[in-house]
Design a protein around this motif. Sequence first.
Motif: not given
Length: 108
Positions: A15-18, A20-32, A69-74, A90-93
């Motif tokens: 859940l945290i990895s998902i 993280g993926i969502f936030l890194s796509k929505k917030i450009s600063f996190l993506g960078k 493992l949770g990052s791969f699943i997410s 981003s999920a692993l981070f």
Amino acid sequence: MEIFASIFPLIINVLISILGIFLSKKISFLGKLISKYTTLLLFFLLALILIFETKNPFVVFGYLAPTILGSFISVFLYNKFKFNIELLWSALFFSLFFSFAMIASAIM
């Protein structure tokens, strides 16, 4: 009850990895900010802290394996069962950052 206690950390990591993926796509600063190198730096820093704190490599493996493992699943769940390496970082981070925060609060 024991099976729930062993699967619960994995579910939380997914859940945290998902998130993280969502936030890194929505917030450009996190993506960078999130990249392969920052994620690997956080991974090795967390492993180093765990090695010095516990002095047992099996504890380090047992603590870091569910995050990976949770990052791969997410990534598979978020990307509709297709693998994308950019989403993995981003999920692993975010999963490692949560684990780092939990360990830091336990040490302090």
